[in-house]
Structures are given as structure tokens and as C-alpha cells.
Design a protein around this motif. Structure first.
Motif, mmCIF file in Angstrom:
data_model
loop_
_atom_site.group_PDB
_atom_site.id
_atom_site.type_symbol
_atom_site.label_atom_id
_atom_site.label_comp_id
_atom_site.label_asym_id
_atom_site.label_seq_id
_atom_site.Cartn_x
_atom_site.Cartn_y
_atom_site.Cartn_z
ATOM 1 N N PRO A 110 95.345 -30.721 42.298
ATOM 2 C CA PRO A 110 96.311 -30.357 43.339
ATOM 3 C C PRO A 110 96.196 -28.869 43.663
ATOM 4 N N PRO A 111 96.611 -28.505 44.847
ATOM 5 C CA PRO A 111 96.631 -27.082 45.183
ATOM 6 C C PRO A 111 97.623 -26.337 44.296
ATOM 7 N N PHE A 170 96.647 -23.186 47.817
ATOM 8 C CA PHE A 170 95.231 -22.864 47.670
ATOM 9 C C PHE A 170 94.597 -23.707 46.566
ATOM 10 N N VAL A 171 93.298 -23.966 46.684
ATOM 11 C CA VAL A 171 92.556 -24.727 45.676
ATOM 12 C C VAL A 171 91.513 -23.812 45.049
ATOM 13 N N VAL A 204 88.141 -19.630 46.227
ATOM 14 C CA VAL A 204 89.519 -20.027 46.496
ATOM 15 C C VAL A 204 89.570 -20.573 47.918
ATOM 16 N N HIS A 205 89.824 -21.892 48.037
ATOM 17 C CA HIS A 205 89.857 -22.577 49.325
ATOM 18 C C HIS A 205 91.253 -22.515 49.924
ATOM 19 N N TYR A 206 91.308 -22.462 51.247
ATOM 20 C CA TYR A 206 92.585 -22.419 51.949
ATOM 21 C C TYR A 206 93.434 -23.637 51.600
ATOM 22 N N SER A 207 92.810 -24.811 51.493
ATOM 23 C CA SER A 207 93.507 -26.029 51.090
ATOM 24 C C SER A 207 92.457 -27.059 50.668
ATOM 25 N N LEU A 263 87.673 -23.466 54.258
ATOM 26 C CA LEU A 263 87.607 -22.026 54.455
ATOM 27 C C LEU A 263 87.974 -21.373 53.134
ATOM 28 N N HIS A 264 87.180 -20.400 52.696
ATOM 29 C CA HIS A 264 87.404 -19.875 51.346
ATOM 30 C C HIS A 264 87.057 -18.397 51.235
ATOM 31 N N VAL A 265 87.487 -17.836 50.123
ATOM 32 C CA VAL A 265 87.146 -16.479 49.715
ATOM 33 C C VAL A 265 86.486 -16.605 48.349
#
Length: 137
Positions: free
Chosen positions: A28-29, A34-35, A47-50, A55-57
């Protein structure tokens, strides 16, 4: 089990999917949606937006060595380079995407070191040879 994840190490089985370029994350986020994913390509976290929006950093574990910030995993991108530690001492608050982030003390010089002169005024994707900003966006 994924023993490397800062989110919930004991609860994160990471299943490798031969079709998908990223591991499937049956997790789960976090509390903010964030995931967190331990990257398969090296020693860093993504780290994914969801779960639906990839989209990630990427969070890289840089460390200082003789006044230079370095790391142990290199992917070969032009911006994937060591940089002077002075950019991080001190960090400074910077408005970003609706909140205040801590940033290098000379963000423009840092971005131009990593991405070239004019990177702030003329942003591009990290690898413009593959995709350029404004083409098919």
C-alpha cells in the motif's frame, strides 16, 4: 521479502515480473499516497507518486569524500556525476510544487553543473536524445 525498504521492511515482498520494467509492488502507499521501491538497477530508492502513477523521484545515497559528494552506483547518464560538497553546506529552503523543500544553496549553479548552461530557462528531459520536452507531450 524486501529488507532494504524504509517504508515497512518486514512487509514488502517484491515480485519480479519479466514483462514489466519495474518490480511489482504489492504494497500500500504510505500515509501521503507515495509508493517506495528499492530500485533493481542499483543502490537507491525510487519514490512513485502513487501505485497507478509511475512518475517518480530517485533518492540516491550520496556521501562526502574529500569535499566531493559521491555514491557507489553509477548508471552512466550525463547528469550522473560527483559534485562539490559545498552545494549542500548549508541546504536552503526553496518553494517547490506548493511546499518548501530543502535545496542546494546555489540551485542554479547546481542544475547547470548537472544539466548544462541554461538548464533553468530551457528545461529538458534527462536524456533529450530519447525524448525532448515539447515533442509528443
Amino acid at each position: 521479502m524486501c529488507s532494504q525498504c524504509p517504508y515497512a521492511p518486514s512487509a514488502l515482498p517484491v515480485l519480479q515480473c519479466p514483462i514489466q520494467p519495474f518490480p511489482v509492488l504489492p504494497v500500500p502507499p504510505d500515509a501521503e499516497g507515495f509508493v517506495w521501491e528499492k530500485a533493481a538497477e542499483g543502490d537507491f530508492y525510487r519514490v512513485h507518486y502513487s501505485r497507478a502513477n509511475r512518475l517518480h523521484v530517485d533518492l540516491w545515497p550520496f556521501y562526502p569524500r574529500a569535499g566531493v559528494m559521491t555514491k557507489d552506483t553509477w548508471l552512466g547518464h550525463p547528469q550522473d556525476m560527483e559534485f562539490p560538497e559545498r552545494f549542500l553546506r548549508p541546504l536552503v529552503p526553496l518553494p517547490f510544487a506548493g511546499f518548501t523543500a530543502m535545496a542546494p544553496n546555489n540551485a542554479r549553479a547546481f542544475l547547470e553543473l548537472k544539466f548544462g548552461p541554461g538548464a533553468v530557462e530551457n528545461p529538458e528531459y534527462p536524456n533529450p536524445a530519447v525524448k525532448r520536452l515539447g515533442q509528443g507531450d
